[in-house]
Design a protein around this motif. Structure first.
Motif, mmCIF file in Angstrom:
data_model
loop_
_atom_site.group_PDB
_atom_site.id
_atom_site.type_symbol
_atom_site.label_atom_id
_atom_site.label_comp_id
_atom_site.label_asym_id
_atom_site.label_seq_id
_atom_site.Cartn_x
_atom_site.Cartn_y
_atom_site.Cartn_z
ATOM 1 N N ASP A 259 43.811 59.108 46.942
ATOM 2 C CA ASP A 259 44.010 59.537 45.550
ATOM 3 C C ASP A 259 44.961 58.580 44.823
ATOM 4 O O ASP A 259 44.738 58.245 43.652
ATOM 5 C CB ASP A 259 44.563 60.968 45.504
ATOM 6 N N ARG A 260 46.012 58.146 45.507
ATOM 7 C CA ARG A 260 46.942 57.203 44.877
ATOM 8 C C ARG A 260 46.253 55.873 44.597
ATOM 9 O O ARG A 260 46.502 55.241 43.564
ATOM 10 C CB ARG A 260 48.171 56.987 45.765
ATOM 11 N N ILE A 261 45.403 55.440 45.526
ATOM 12 C CA ILE A 261 44.662 54.200 45.315
ATOM 13 C C ILE A 261 43.769 54.331 44.087
ATOM 14 O O ILE A 261 43.731 53.442 43.226
ATOM 15 C CB ILE A 261 43.826 53.848 46.561
ATOM 16 N N ARG A 262 43.040 55.436 43.969
ATOM 17 C CA ARG A 262 42.157 55.647 42.824
ATOM 18 C C ARG A 262 42.942 55.708 41.516
ATOM 19 O O ARG A 262 42.512 55.170 40.490
ATOM 20 C CB ARG A 262 41.365 56.942 43.003
ATOM 21 N N GLU A 263 44.086 56.348 41.550
ATOM 22 C CA GLU A 263 44.879 56.520 40.338
ATOM 23 C C GLU A 263 45.494 55.209 39.851
ATOM 24 O O GLU A 263 45.596 54.972 38.650
ATOM 25 C CB GLU A 263 45.991 57.548 40.590
ATOM 26 N N GLN A 264 45.893 54.350 40.776
ATOM 27 C CA GLN A 264 46.659 53.168 40.388
ATOM 28 C C GLN A 264 45.852 51.879 40.345
ATOM 29 O O GLN A 264 46.285 50.899 39.737
ATOM 30 C CB GLN A 264 47.842 52.986 41.344
ATOM 31 N N VAL A 265 44.668 51.837 40.970
ATOM 32 C CA VAL A 265 43.919 50.589 41.042
ATOM 33 C C VAL A 265 43.476 50.103 39.666
ATOM 34 O O VAL A 265 43.409 48.895 39.404
ATOM 35 C CB VAL A 265 42.713 50.723 42.000
ATOM 36 N N GLU A 266 43.177 51.023 38.750
ATOM 37 C CA GLU A 266 42.728 50.623 37.417
ATOM 38 C C GLU A 266 43.818 49.863 36.674
ATOM 39 O O GLU A 266 43.579 48.808 36.086
ATOM 40 C CB GLU A 266 42.267 51.838 36.616
ATOM 41 N N GLY A 267 45.032 50.406 36.708
ATOM 42 C CA GLY A 267 46.131 49.752 36.014
ATOM 43 C C GLY A 267 46.555 48.443 36.652
ATOM 44 O O GLY A 267 46.956 47.499 35.969
ATOM 45 N N GLU A 268 46.453 48.373 37.978
ATOM 46 C CA GLU A 268 46.917 47.173 38.688
ATOM 47 C C GLU A 268 45.912 46.023 38.631
ATOM 48 O O GLU A 268 46.299 44.864 38.508
ATOM 49 C CB GLU A 268 47.224 47.518 40.148
ATOM 50 N N LEU A 269 44.616 46.359 38.734
ATOM 51 C CA LEU A 269 43.600 45.306 38.853
ATOM 52 C C LEU A 269 42.636 45.252 37.684
ATOM 53 O O LEU A 269 41.686 44.470 37.693
ATOM 54 C CB LEU A 269 42.810 45.485 40.152
ATOM 55 N N SER A 270 42.866 46.092 36.681
ATOM 56 C CA SER A 270 42.013 46.125 35.470
ATOM 57 C C SER A 270 40.552 46.420 35.802
ATOM 58 O O SER A 270 39.636 45.865 35.174
ATOM 59 C CB SER A 270 42.124 44.784 34.703
ATOM 60 N N VAL A 271 40.333 47.252 36.810
ATOM 61 C CA VAL A 271 38.981 47.683 37.153
ATOM 62 C C VAL A 271 38.749 49.064 36.532
ATOM 63 O O VAL A 271 39.671 49.698 36.030
ATOM 64 C CB VAL A 271 38.770 47.743 38.674
ATOM 65 N N GLN A 272 37.504 49.529 36.590
ATOM 66 C CA GLN A 272 37.172 50.869 36.095
ATOM 67 C C GLN A 272 36.497 51.639 37.218
ATOM 68 O O GLN A 272 35.370 51.318 37.626
ATOM 69 C CB GLN A 272 36.243 50.787 34.880
ATOM 70 N N VAL A 273 37.218 52.634 37.746
ATOM 71 C CA VAL A 273 36.708 53.418 38.861
ATOM 72 C C VAL A 273 35.468 54.197 38.425
ATOM 73 O O VAL A 273 35.433 54.803 37.352
ATOM 74 C CB VAL A 273 37.781 54.376 39.404
ATOM 75 N N ARG A 274 34.455 54.174 39.267
ATOM 76 C CA ARG A 274 33.205 54.881 38.985
ATOM 77 C C ARG A 274 33.250 56.306 39.512
ATOM 78 O O ARG A 274 33.900 56.573 40.526
ATOM 79 C CB ARG A 274 32.017 54.138 39.594
#
Length: 475
Positions: free
Chosen positions: A460-475
């Protein structure tokens, strides 16, 4: 007494030029708690010494994974008690910097240290000078913090070479980095007058996540230089042979400045030495073969493969040192060879260690297996077999996406609980041409059963923070 005076000079971080030729023969004790970095400054050998912080703590003034600068603030990273400015090239992470200073190659009874010592002992006994002392000296406490010039320029890596990629290296900033290979010290050591030496240390590269890859691993480097007399003294009519020739062309067999006779003699010594060293490690019956390859700092170059459990495995790279490198280091009147090998890979093969993460284990069940009188016959006995937990994550990629950034992010969030990260789907939208990756993350602890609750919390932490850190968009 001379050694005592030299140590006194070291304590004030300066070795007089007159001691430069003495220094190579002084072997630093493996128990030494300091890191040493040698270079020439104002034509004098300087021995910089940074004392290890026992807690090995690393302070980040701005705790962002991508190390982005905040407007109006001076962002710095503290490593081993020293401050380094951060910039747009910074890729080091807290997880990686927590490994700086651990130095597994110097921890008694650790399998990495055991392999280093076996290779060192081979060179100590196989090559003696006229006084009966080891011809090769060893340096295993050199600081892993180097300049980009040391890591790349000093060993002739071109500016546009793929190995300089930001996504493949741990940059502190544009000028400083964690060394990507022990070859970063070749030029400096040769410049200080060394002609036969070994270097062992931790090296850092951003890489995929699986049982045989870890962003911190260990290398051992060897260099030997020859004068005309040393190379030809045992040859009949050797006084008429030369190391160099003018108006010659570079071929697959030699560099443009070398004579073919000199190259063939050095090649013979190099290959014979490495075959004997391999037999020292794996036994006299080990099958070997040479494969031609290319490196920026040697030509011609080879890789040595061994047949292990029915498969050919590459164990080291080597070659005739580029004369341009020796000339820039003040040894242009000599010819030499260099080789490098991975200590982790050899330890995994020799001790039957199945997962590279085990080298970082502090579990007594792992460490105690190597605390024996004769570790050469040790075969690792697994002490746990805990089930894996699988989690998938998919996201749309930005145009500047680097997969190594995601691997580093996962390591930072989950540490060594991550056994493997595998790309299981690479999708391009047929209308928008947007790309999406789906990764399967395998979690497995080496000392306990993981619960779904604790893994879900990490995921859950990975999903929450990956967008802000890597500028990706979680599907």
């Amino acid at each position: 007494m001379a050694a005592t005076r030299l140590v006194a000079e070291v304590l004030i971080n300066r070795v007089p030029s007159s001691a430069c030729t003495l220094f190579p023969k002084i072997l630093l004790p493996s128990s030494c708690s300091a890191y040493h970095h040698i270079h020439l400054k104002h034509n004098r050998c300087v021995l910089h010494q940074t004392y290890q912080v026992q807690s090995r703590s690393v302070h980040f003034s701005v705790p962002s994974l991508q190390n982005k600068l905040e407007t109006g603030h001076d962002a710095e990273i503290e490593i081993l008690g020293k401050q380094y400015p951060r910039d747009d090239f910074t890729t080091v992470t807290p997880k990686i910097l927590s490994r700086v200073g651990v130095s597994l190659q110097n921890q008694n009874h650790h399998p990495i240290c055991l392999i280093k010592e076996r290779i060192r002992d081979f060179f100590y006994t196989a090559f003696l000078n006229r006084r009966g002392n080891p011809l090769f000296s060893i340096y295993d406490h050199l600081s892993p913090i180097v300049t980009t010039a040391q890591n790349f320029d000093s060993v002739l890596v071109p500016q546009d070479h793929i190995t300089r990629k930001k996504g493949d290296n741990y940059y502190i900033n544009r000028d400083m980095m964690l060394r990507a290979h022990t070859s970063a010290h070749q030029h400096d050591l040769v410049q200080c007058g060394l002609d036969c030496f070994l270097v062992a240390g931790d090296v850092y590269r951003r890489d995929e996540i699986d049982s045989s890859h870890y962003p911190v691993f260990h290398q051992m480097e060897g260099v030997r230089l020859y004068t005309k007399h040393e190379l030809f003294e045992k040859c009949k009519g050797g006084s008429h042979l030369e190391l160099f020739e003018a108006n010659s062309a570079r071929t697959d067999l030699k560099q443009e400045t070398h004579t073919l006779e000199a190259v063939k003699l050095v090649e013979h010594d190099l290959k014979e030495t490495l075959i004997r060293c391999t037999q020292h490690l794996f036994g006299k019956d080990i099958e070997t073969q040479w494969v031609e390859t290319t490196f920026p700092f040697t030509h011609p170059s080879w890789e040595l493969e061994i047949k292990f459990h029915g498969e050919w495995l590459e164990t080291l790279g080597c070659g005739i040192m580029e004369q341009q490198l020796l000339q820039s280091a003040g040894a242009g009147d000599k010819i030499g060879y260099a080789f490098g090998l991975g200590l982790d890979r050899l330890a995994m093969l020799l001790f039957d260690i199945p997962d590279i993460r085990l080298f970082w284990s502090t579990d007594e069940r792992f460490i105690s297996q190597f605390q024996v009188e004769d570790p050469t016959s040790v075969k690792f006995k697994p002490f746990s077999s805990y089930p894996p937990v699988y989690q998938d994550i998919a996201f749309w990629l930005p145009t500047d996406y680097e997969s190594n950034n995601f691997y580093d992010f996962v390591r930072t969030m989950a540490g060594d609980l991550v056994e493997n990260v595998q790309l299981i789907d690479d999708f391009t939208h047929p209308k928008t041409n947007r790309k999406s990756h789906c990764y399967r993350i395998t979690y497995r602890s080496m000392d306990k059963v993981l619960t779904l609750e604790e893994i879900n919390e990490i995921q859950d932490r990975i999903r929450e923070q990956v967008e802000g850190e890597l500028s990706v968009q979680v599907r």
